[in-house]
Design a protein around this motif. Structure first.
Motif: not given
Length: 549
Positions: A352, A356, A385-388, A390-391, A424, A430, A434
């Protein structure tokens, strides 16, 4: 019903003029085109290597002429040819004739297979390949002492199936002039026992200490490996591959001699970006058989070797969180220069933290170099990691993933990274939710180049040990159509070739496969049992099953 047969059909409306007749006509098929404007069809007409028309049987019969090759598909299922988006193609060919250790289940089995194989070789011949998996016998890493007595006459250098660590015997270390005084390598690890002695295990960048001594294969050996690789993948329905890097000489030789039967998108190591840019400037990007333009790099290693880079430590090794093979600063420099030259980075990132930080690099390069159709790729994209999520979408990054890894690693991944991070891991659902484009492949030699098994893995997520009948992290399952698109049109997009392949439609290359059952109508658990009946590349049959159905 026996194997598909050539038949002679007399059209009720008569033969067309020679200018309109097809070289090949396929009738009576259940055809999934991957083309959203014409999803299904019954028949296809082919001229030379290109689809001239597709649609109903009545429509396509008009293209039958005196010399047309006509095939009755007998109602079988047809898809665009499968595109494997991540292979080490020549290495895979070499592996077909190496010692086979992937399914060795005990140390004793491991040793015996090596001993038996060694007896077939001339003294002094290197033993390479192997693709062992220490998780098969509980996780203990092999040791050179296991195999020294049965390989006295052979240097041995065999890798774990992920390619991120390998075992050398004493003869190989002597040949490479490696002793226990050897220095550690940045981005790698040399495994030692409690007394500081070398066990023979070298990880990632440390592997170069032994690899420098392994003889370069001859042109004849490389030719045989490429021939074996092409023959093997066509039998699996693979019509195109994205070859990560290396062996450009043999690929170009086969292309120039008209001997390629697999279409290849070939990469070079990212530190050679200037060499690739100059090559394209002088020679162009290639043709429909061999195309260049991509650059392969590594952020980190692998989960199974404990060399993937994570934010938090491994659950089973609390003092260890993996490491980077390439520093962030160095990778940023290469990616920016490659992108400025119009090339396509396709960077390996598994942990992860590696993913990132690679997304950070891509973000910075996009901001500095400006908008364009660049199609950055992250190879493997395994632990996010979940925040990535959308990136990926906001940057237009392609997730180049290998679904077979999910049902392989899923046997043991939780003990390595714990129950939270696996949610994840191989997060196909997932990523799609997105809006991220998935391109599927195998990572052969690491995993088999078998798209039907890959589709099965993505749709069912049933691990190889049979312990997850409802699917490992079942929330990440995807549909059959989503998996098929990842092996066809999405994979073509990932190599800038969606205008010539990836769907079955007029004007595109006549690359397709025939399967003995409709993947949309059978129980997903039966997908891996489907049989490949025929592979057609450029309007020519390159594989046809001999077995009765």
């Amino acid at each position: 019903m026996k194997r598909l047969a050539f038949i002679v059909i007399v059209s009720l409306i008569g033969c067309t003029s020679p200018e309109q007749s097809a070289d090949m006509v396929l009738l009576n098929g259940n055809i999934w085109t991957a083309n959203p404007t014409q999803v299904n069809a019954r028949a296809i007409a082919i001229s030379a290597d290109t689809i001239m028309d597709i649609g109903s049987q009545a429509k396509i019969r008009r293209y039958i002429g005196d010399s047309t090759q006509v095939i009755d598909l007998e109602g079988n299922f047809v898809t665009p040819g499968f595109i494997d988006s991540h292979v080490h193609f020549i290495s895979g060919g070499f592996r077909l004739s190496s010692v086979q250790l992937r399914d060795a289940v005990t140390p004793e089995d491991f040793i015996q297979r090596i001993a038996t194989f060694a007896q077939t070789l001339e003294p002094g011949t290197w033993i390479t390949g192997g693709d062992w998996d220490h998780e098969n016998w509980g996780g203990e890493l092999p040791h050179r002492e296991w195999i020294d007595s049965v390989t006295q006459n052979h240097p041995l250098w065999i890798n774990r199936l992920d390619g991120h660590m390998a075992l050398a015997n004493t003869a190989a270390m002597k040949t490479a002039h490696v002793t226990k005084e050897i220095e550690e390598a940045a981005g790698g690890e040399i495994v030692r026992d409690e007394e500081g002695e070398l066990t023979g295990i070298f990880k990632d960048n440390a592997m170069s200490w032994i690899e420098k001594a392994v003889p370069e294969p001859s042109d004849q050996q490389k030719d045989k490996a490429l021939e074996a690789a092409m023959k093997y993948v066509t039998a699996q329905g693979v019509t195109s591959v994205h070859h990560m890097s290396g062996y450009m000489d043999v690929l170009e030789r086969f292309r120039d001699e008209g001997k390629l039967i697999t279409r290849i998108y070939a990469g070079m190591p990212i530190h050679q970006w200037k060499k690739l840019a100059d090559k394209i400037s002088e020679e162009g990007v290639g043709d429909k058989w061999l195309r260049i333009g991509s650059l392969k790099g590594f952020m980190d290693g692998s989960l199974g070797s404990h060399t993937a880079a994570f934010f938090d430590p491994f659950t089973d090794a609390p003092e260890d969180s993996g490491f980077f093979i390439t520093t962030k600063e160095e990778m940023y420099g290469w990616v920016k220069k490659a992108d400025s030259a119009g090339l396509q980075p396709m960077i390996h990132a598994i942990g992860d933290r590696a993913i990132s930080e690679l997304l950070d690099i891509y973000t910075e390069v996009v901001q500095e170099n400006g908008a364009r159709d660049r199609r950055f790729r992250i190879e493997h994209s395994q632990h996010i990691v979940p925040k990535d999520f959308g990136r990926y979408n906001s940057l237009g990054v392609i997730a180049s993933m290998q679904p077979y890894h999910a049902i392989d690693d899923g046997r043991w991944a939780e003990k390595v990274i714990g129950p939270e991070r696996i949610q994840t891991t191989y997060a196909f659902r997932s990523l799609l939710d997105e809006g991220v484009r998935l391109a599927f492949g195998s990572d052969w030699f690491v995993a088999p180049p078998t798209p039907l098994e890959g589709i099965y893995a993505a749709v069912t997520r049933r691990t190889l040990d049979g312990q997850n009948p409802e699917g490992w992290v079942p929330e990440q399952k995807i549909s059959v159509e989503e998996a098929l698109r990842a092996y066809t049109i999405n994979a073509a997009f990932a190599s800038f070739e969606e205008n010539i392949k990836g769907t079955l439609e007029i004007g595109k290359l006549a690359d397709m496969v025939v399967i003995d059952r409709d993947l949309f109508k059978i129980n997903p658990s039966q997908i891996k049992e489907a049989k490949l009946l025929m592979t057609i590349i450029g309007g020519k049959i390159v594989y046809q099953s001999e077995e009765e159905l």
